[in-house]
Structure formats: structure tokens, C-alpha cells
Design an enzyme around this catalytic site. Structure first.
Site, PDB file in Angstrom:
ATOM      1  N   HIS A 180      83.818  35.485  59.778  1.00 18.66           N
ATOM      2  CA  HIS A 180      85.073  34.738  59.781  1.00 18.66           C
ATOM      3  C   HIS A 180      85.934  35.221  60.951  1.00 18.66           C
ATOM      4  O   HIS A 180      85.893  36.406  61.311  1.00 18.66           O
ATOM      5  CB  HIS A 180      85.868  34.980  58.493  1.00 18.66           C
ATOM      6  CG  HIS A 180      85.554  34.051  57.374  1.00 18.66           C
ATOM      7  ND1 HIS A 180      85.758  34.386  56.055  1.00 18.66           N
ATOM      8  CD2 HIS A 180      85.078  32.785  57.350  1.00 18.66           C
ATOM      9  CE1 HIS A 180      85.410  33.388  55.274  1.00 18.66           C
ATOM     10  NE2 HIS A 180      84.994  32.396  56.037  1.00 18.66           N
ATOM     11  N   ARG A 201      80.962  29.432  46.034  1.00 21.94           N
ATOM     12  CA  ARG A 201      82.409  29.564  46.203  1.00 21.94           C
ATOM     13  C   ARG A 201      83.164  28.237  46.058  1.00 21.94           C
ATOM     14  O   ARG A 201      84.393  28.238  45.955  1.00 21.94           O
ATOM     15  CB  ARG A 201      82.730  30.200  47.562  1.00 21.94           C
ATOM     16  CG  ARG A 201      82.228  31.633  47.708  1.00 21.94           C
ATOM     17  CD  ARG A 201      82.995  32.383  48.770  1.00 21.94           C
ATOM     18  NE  ARG A 201      84.399  32.533  48.411  1.00 21.94           N
ATOM     19  CZ  ARG A 201      85.331  33.052  49.223  1.00 21.94           C
ATOM     20  NH1 ARG A 201      84.999  33.436  50.439  1.00 21.94           N
ATOM     21  NH2 ARG A 201      86.590  33.149  48.837  1.00 21.94           N
ATOM     22  N   ARG A 219      80.681  29.784  59.487  1.00 22.47           N
ATOM     23  CA  ARG A 219      81.243  29.092  58.329  1.00 22.47           C
ATOM     24  C   ARG A 219      81.883  27.760  58.736  1.00 22.47           C
ATOM     25  O   ARG A 219      81.247  26.716  58.717  1.00 22.47           O
ATOM     26  CB  ARG A 219      82.268  29.998  57.612  1.00 22.47           C
ATOM     27  CG  ARG A 219      81.672  31.326  57.104  1.00 22.47           C
ATOM     28  CD  ARG A 219      80.706  31.126  55.961  1.00 22.47           C
ATOM     29  NE  ARG A 219      80.212  32.389  55.428  1.00 22.47           N
ATOM     30  CZ  ARG A 219      80.835  33.130  54.527  1.00 22.47           C
ATOM     31  NH1 ARG A 219      81.999  32.750  54.047  1.00 22.47           N
ATOM     32  NH2 ARG A 219      80.307  34.258  54.095  1.00 22.47           N
ATOM     33  N   ASP A 241      84.836  35.910  43.935  1.00 24.39           N
ATOM     34  CA  ASP A 241      85.458  35.968  45.264  1.00 24.39           C
ATOM     35  C   ASP A 241      86.808  35.260  45.333  1.00 24.39           C
ATOM     36  O   ASP A 241      87.374  35.120  46.417  1.00 24.39           O
ATOM     37  CB  ASP A 241      84.517  35.346  46.304  1.00 24.39           C
ATOM     38  CG  ASP A 241      83.390  36.289  46.697  1.00 24.39           C
ATOM     39  OD1 ASP A 241      83.524  37.505  46.457  1.00 24.39           O
ATOM     40  OD2 ASP A 241      82.384  35.809  47.235  1.00 24.39           O
ATOM     41  N   CYS A 283      91.882  39.029  54.115  1.00 28.28           N
ATOM     42  CA  CYS A 283      91.108  38.162  53.218  1.00 28.28           C
ATOM     43  C   CYS A 283      91.819  37.961  51.887  1.00 28.28           C
ATOM     44  O   CYS A 283      91.720  36.890  51.282  1.00 28.28           O
ATOM     45  CB  CYS A 283      89.723  38.754  52.973  1.00 28.28           C
ATOM     46  SG  CYS A 283      88.618  38.680  54.383  1.00 28.28           S
TER      47      CYS A 283
END
Length: 279
Positions: free
Chosen positions: A169, A95, A140, A70, A269
């Protein structure tokens, strides 16, 4: 609109999807059993880079690291305002190692970097526009991180609660059309259904001229877009949104990043904006 939208050159930080894959599931879009076409992802990513450069923007890159699939989602790693960087601390353990190469890149480039003490996922949940930093929470980034951002940058932070897991997000539910660099509060587009009732009311008060998007366009990653003030780099599937923007004087630039949708990401993103000066 009272004036024609004006483009401004931007500086973007991106990361080649050399090791892109879906190996775990940390949002509803991710299904590790579904195949990922890395070659297609690389071609789509290059097309986005070329589109940015063709419209006068600068693109710099972080070297991808094996085992970090990612890492391509550059937006999640920091918020940069006025040459200062507020870094990331991911909620998902998978992550967290991504922060190391990004922090190293910023420091090597001469930036001051502040590491968060609470979960914070960069421009995924932090959106500077006008006088404010709009800040998402609910899935998040934590509210404590919002306080840290306000203290670090000295800019008012407006907390917004996300309620739909598909829009985990803030940058999947809202993007900036005009960042207010000429003064004023700027202009945004967003999907009201992604937010709690109180957050919807806050957005309506702050941005009465916002462009409202349907769930269909949001699910097509239409709100995971990047605007330079006139050109809007947008997912091709968000047709109603693109038509609305064109009617307001913006120029939609469709770029297909559908392979990244399998991981819950899109154009924004993959794009970290480096702001050398305060908006």
C-alpha cells in the site's frame, strides 16, 4: 525549513481491534500460523487513541464486527475530502465485507458516499497532499480507480507504481508531513526503493524537499505514520527517521503498534482521517 511546522487538529475514525487476528495471508507480513496477542493489540490501539486525544485530535469509532479481523485498519475503507467520501472495494475477498459497516457509519454521520467500480483501498493507496491526490498502484488499488477518484473529487491524481511487495500500500511507503493547507504543495516523507524508477522521478520533481527514508525505517513501519503538521505519530523502531524529523523541527511521538505489524499494518493503517473541508 523556512518556517516552524504547525500542528492542526484532526478528526480521525478508528475501529477497536476486538476481533483482530491473522487468519489468512494477503501480504508478505501475514503468517496465520504465528500467534496474535489480542490483549496486547487492544492495549497498543488504546495507546494510539490516547496519544491522538492528548495532542488535541478527535477520535470517533466504528463498531467492530465478529469475523472481520482486519476491520481495525480503518484507513483502507475510504478517502474523505471536503465532506465527501470515496469508499472501498477490496482486492481480497476476505476483506470485502468490511466495507458495509464503514459505509453505514459514514452515511449515518451525514456524508455522501461514492462506491468505487474498480478495486480501491482507501487511504491505503490514496494520499491527498497539496494540489494532488497521490495514488498507489501495483498490488492493490487499480489505475482505473485513480481515474474514478479524480472524477469524483475533481482533484488531479498522480499515479505512483509500487514495486516491493512489503510495501503493498502507498501508506506503507509514504506519508504526509505537511498537507499544504496554507497553500503550496505540502511536504512528504517516503522510501524511494518502494517505487518504480518513473514514480521516483515524479516524486522528486513534485516534492524536492521530501524526507527520504531508508528501507530499514520503512520495514519498521516508520512510513506508516500520521502527522498533524508538527507532531508525527511514528513507530518507535524507525529511529533514524525520527531523528531526521526532529532535526527538521517536527516532534516525533513514538507509539508502538508492533502487534499489528503481523498483519502488515501500523499507525496510519489504523487511522482514517475525516477531512471536512478541502485541503
Amino acid at each position: 525549513m523556512s518556517h516552524s511546522p504547525v500542528p492542526r487538529p484532526r478528526r480521525f475514525l478508528m475501529c477497536e481491534p476486538r476481533f483482530f487476528d491473522v487468519r489468512y495471508a494477503i501480504n508478505p507480513w501475514m503468517h496465520p500460523e504465528a500467534p496474535v496477542h489480542v490483549g496486547r493489540a487492544q492495549a497498543q490501539w488504546r495507546a494510539l487513541v490516547e496519544a491522538y486525544r492528548a495532542h488535541g485530535h478527535t477520535v470517533e469509532t466504528v463498531v467492530p464486527v465478529p469475523g472481520l479481523p482486519d476491520m481495525v485498519f480503518a484507513a483502507n475503507h475510504a478517502l474523505t475530502v471536503g465532506g465527501r467520501v470515496f469508499g472501498s472495494l477490496f482486492r481480497a475477498a476476505e476483506r470485502r465485507p468490511e466495507s458495509v459497516p464503514y459505509t453505514a457509519w459514514f452515511k449515518d454521520a451525514g456524508f455522501e458516499v461514492q462506491q468505487p467500480g474498480s478495486v480501491c483501498e482507501g487511504e491505503g493507496d490514496l494520499v491527498p497532499v497539496g494540489r494532488w491526490v497521490l495514488a498507489g498502484t501495483g498490488f492493490r488499488t487499480t489505475r482505473q480507480a485513480h481515474h474514478e477518484v479524480q472524477e469524483y473529487f475533481g482533484r488531479p491524481v498522480v499515479s505512483l507504481t509500487l514495486v516491493d511487495p512489503y510495501f503493498y500500500h502507498l501508506d506503507t511507503a509514504l506519508f504526509v508531513l505537511d498537507d499544504g493547507r496554507d497553500g503550496g504543495d505540502g511536504r512528504i516523507a517516503y522510501h524511494p526503493g518502494a517505487f518504480s524508477p518513473g514514480s521516483r522521478e515524479v516524486l522528486a520533481r513534485l516534492y524536492p524537499d521530501a524526507v527520504l527514508a531508508t528501507r530499514e525505517d520503512a520495514m519498521a513501519f516508520g512510513l506508516n505514520s500520521v502527522s498533524d503538521g508538527r507532531h508525527v505519530f511514528v513507530a518507535p523502531g524507525a529511529t533514524a527517521l525520527a531523528d531526521r524529523l526532529a532535526g527538521l523541527g517536527y516532534l516525533p511521538v513514538p507509539v508502538d503498534l508492533s502487534e499489528f505489524h503481523k498483519a502488515g499494518g501500523g499507525i496510519k493503517c489504523c487511522t482514517q482521517e475525516i477531512r471536512e473541508n478541502p485541503s
